[in-house]
Design a protein around this motif. Structure first.
Motif, mmCIF file in Angstrom:
data_model
loop_
_atom_site.group_PDB
_atom_site.id
_atom_site.type_symbol
_atom_site.label_atom_id
_atom_site.label_comp_id
_atom_site.label_asym_id
_atom_site.label_seq_id
_atom_site.Cartn_x
_atom_site.Cartn_y
_atom_site.Cartn_z
ATOM 1 N N ARG A 16 0.834 -1.198 0.000
ATOM 2 C CA ARG A 16 0.000 0.000 0.000
ATOM 3 C C ARG A 16 0.868 1.247 0.000
ATOM 4 O O ARG A 16 2.044 1.203 0.377
ATOM 5 C CB ARG A 16 -0.945 0.017 1.204
ATOM 6 C CG ARG A 16 -0.238 0.167 2.541
ATOM 7 C CD ARG A 16 -1.241 0.139 3.686
ATOM 8 N NE ARG A 16 -0.610 0.330 4.974
ATOM 9 C CZ ARG A 16 -1.247 0.302 6.138
ATOM 10 N NH1 ARG A 16 -2.554 0.077 6.162
ATOM 11 N NH2 ARG A 16 -0.599 0.489 7.273
ATOM 12 N N GLY A 17 0.268 2.360 -0.433
ATOM 13 C CA GLY A 17 1.030 3.594 -0.463
ATOM 14 C C GLY A 17 0.151 4.783 -0.787
ATOM 15 O O GLY A 17 -1.047 4.653 -1.058
ATOM 16 N N TYR A 18 0.779 5.958 -0.753
ATOM 17 C CA TYR A 18 0.077 7.196 -1.098
ATOM 18 C C TYR A 18 1.069 8.176 -1.693
ATOM 19 O O TYR A 18 2.298 8.040 -1.524
ATOM 20 C CB TYR A 18 -0.606 7.816 0.131
ATOM 21 C CG TYR A 18 0.349 8.341 1.185
ATOM 22 C CD1 TYR A 18 0.949 9.602 1.056
ATOM 23 C CD2 TYR A 18 0.646 7.594 2.309
ATOM 24 C CE1 TYR A 18 1.817 10.086 2.020
ATOM 25 C CE2 TYR A 18 1.519 8.063 3.282
ATOM 26 C CZ TYR A 18 2.100 9.317 3.128
ATOM 27 O OH TYR A 18 2.977 9.783 4.076
ATOM 28 N N ALA A 19 0.543 9.162 -2.398
ATOM 29 C CA ALA A 19 1.363 10.239 -2.962
ATOM 30 C C ALA A 19 0.555 11.519 -2.930
ATOM 31 O O ALA A 19 -0.613 11.538 -3.336
ATOM 32 C CB ALA A 19 1.789 9.907 -4.386
ATOM 33 N N TYR A 20 1.171 12.600 -2.424
ATOM 34 C CA TYR A 20 0.513 13.892 -2.401
ATOM 35 C C TYR A 20 0.578 14.542 -3.777
ATOM 36 O O TYR A 20 1.595 14.455 -4.473
ATOM 37 C CB TYR A 20 1.185 14.833 -1.401
ATOM 38 C CG TYR A 20 1.058 14.414 0.049
ATOM 39 C CD1 TYR A 20 -0.076 13.766 0.518
ATOM 40 C CD2 TYR A 20 2.077 14.677 0.954
ATOM 41 C CE1 TYR A 20 -0.188 13.388 1.843
ATOM 42 C CE2 TYR A 20 1.976 14.311 2.291
ATOM 43 C CZ TYR A 20 0.840 13.663 2.723
ATOM 44 O OH TYR A 20 0.737 13.294 4.043
ATOM 45 N N SER A 30 5.478 11.166 -0.415
ATOM 46 C CA SER A 30 4.902 9.879 -0.802
ATOM 47 C C SER A 30 5.383 8.824 0.182
ATOM 48 O O SER A 30 6.343 9.034 0.935
ATOM 49 C CB SER A 30 5.304 9.500 -2.231
ATOM 50 O OG SER A 30 6.711 9.385 -2.338
ATOM 51 N N ALA A 31 4.729 7.684 0.168
ATOM 52 C CA ALA A 31 5.117 6.588 1.058
ATOM 53 C C ALA A 31 4.602 5.279 0.483
ATOM 54 O O ALA A 31 3.630 5.248 -0.278
ATOM 55 C CB ALA A 31 4.573 6.797 2.470
ATOM 56 N N ALA A 32 5.265 4.182 0.858
ATOM 57 C CA ALA A 32 4.840 2.845 0.457
ATOM 58 C C ALA A 32 5.264 1.862 1.534
ATOM 59 O O ALA A 32 6.296 2.042 2.187
ATOM 60 C CB ALA A 32 5.444 2.455 -0.887
ATOM 61 N N VAL A 51 9.033 -3.527 4.848
ATOM 62 C CA VAL A 51 9.629 -2.355 4.200
ATOM 63 C C VAL A 51 8.693 -1.168 4.409
ATOM 64 O O VAL A 51 7.489 -1.272 4.144
ATOM 65 C CB VAL A 51 9.839 -2.580 2.690
ATOM 66 C CG1 VAL A 51 10.389 -1.314 2.035
ATOM 67 C CG2 VAL A 51 10.773 -3.747 2.446
ATOM 68 N N GLU A 52 9.243 -0.063 4.880
ATOM 69 C CA GLU A 52 8.499 1.186 4.998
ATOM 70 C C GLU A 52 9.329 2.298 4.360
ATOM 71 O O GLU A 52 10.360 2.700 4.895
ATOM 72 C CB GLU A 52 8.198 1.514 6.455
ATOM 73 C CG GLU A 52 7.200 0.579 7.109
ATOM 74 C CD GLU A 52 6.762 1.037 8.483
ATOM 75 O OE1 GLU A 52 7.528 1.785 9.135
ATOM 76 O OE2 GLU A 52 5.651 0.677 8.904
ATOM 77 N N ALA A 206 -3.554 3.851 -2.723
ATOM 78 C CA ALA A 206 -3.645 2.542 -3.375
ATOM 79 C C ALA A 206 -3.256 1.452 -2.380
ATOM 80 O O ALA A 206 -2.318 1.620 -1.592
ATOM 81 C CB ALA A 206 -2.740 2.471 -4.600
ATOM 82 N N ARG A 207 -3.996 0.337 -2.424
ATOM 83 C CA ARG A 207 -3.667 -0.825 -1.603
ATOM 84 C C ARG A 207 -4.009 -2.077 -2.391
ATOM 85 O O ARG A 207 -5.111 -2.208 -2.949
ATOM 86 C CB ARG A 207 -4.441 -0.819 -0.286
ATOM 87 C CG ARG A 207 -4.114 -2.015 0.613
ATOM 88 C CD ARG A 207 -4.810 -1.915 1.950
ATOM 89 N NE ARG A 207 -6.239 -2.084 1.846
ATOM 90 C CZ ARG A 207 -6.867 -3.262 1.840
ATOM 91 N NH1 ARG A 207 -6.161 -4.392 1.927
ATOM 92 N NH2 ARG A 207 -8.169 -3.331 1.754
#
Length: 213
Positions: A16-20, A30-32, A51-52, A206-207
């Motif tokens: 999963r992750g996100y992006a501004y 962003s992150a995942a 993993v982060e 997204a996931r």
């Protein structure tokens, strides 16, 4: 979003992750995360984030550490007006000058016909060297309508009091059984929009999760 349910003996691999999406330099990032979990019994599911990755505003992108998360199902599905669970997690941060943290809070879900509503109420507290004394609170809400198993459109809303950031927007979720296997592929994608000036104008979410026994 966290559901309050635990399925005994089910294994999960989640990405999963996100992006501004914001032109302001202090709101770019962003992150995942990649995690694995296993339903030990009918009420406990431990999950390990292997993993982060994160890129915060004004900092270099990189790995942030590891997290051990636990979901506890507190009530049987349909037993009460709403189904309840509890989240408890410990995050070990390897980034410089970033304290470790614990997270905890209730997970609630109510299904009525084709509609499903999920509410998460989460508190976070830094622990260890350099930890602050405050508890940070955030909430999230998801409401979806089941057109089919593979397509559930809906709305999600997020609030982070510490950042004075509030967002809401459309999402879509669903699940497919993979032919010839005992596994399912689950997805959740969407975009939430800033409701106030302190929130990013857009955050893409997204996931993807593979579930099997």
């Amino acid at each position: 979003m966290y559901a309050p349910y635990v399925i005994e003996s089910q294994n999960e691999v989640e990405l999963r992750g996100y992006a501004y999406g914001d032109a302001r330099p202090d709101l770019k990032g962003s992150a995942a995360e990649l995690s694995v979990s296993h339903g030990v019994n009918s009420w406990w599911k431990p999950e390990l984030y292997l993993v982060e990755y994160q890129q915060s505003p004004g900092s270099h992108a990189g790995l942030q550490g590891y997290e051990f998360e636990n979901t506890f199902q507190l009530t049987a599905q349909g037993q009460y007006w709403a189904d309840a669970g509890f989240l408890a997690a410990f995050e070990h941060n390897t980034a410089a000058n970033t304290p470790n943290a614990v997270e905890f809070g209730p997970l609630l879900e109510k299904t009525s016909g084709r509609f499903a509503h999920v509410v998460n109420l989460i508190w976070e507290k830094q622990v260890g060297a350099g930890a602050g004394g405050n508890y940070e609170f955030r909430y999230s809400y998801s409401g979806t309508y089941s057109v089919s198993q593979a397509f559930r459109p809906g709305l999600e809303a997020y609030g982070r009091r510490a950042d004075h950031a509030y967002q809401a927007g459309p999402i879509a979720a669903g699940e497919w059984h993979l032919p010839g296997t005992n596994g399912n592929l689950e997805y959740r994608v969407g975009v939430v929009l800033g409701l106030n000036s302190d929130a990013p104008r857009q955050t893409w979410l997204a996931r993807f999760e593979y579930e099997f026994f």
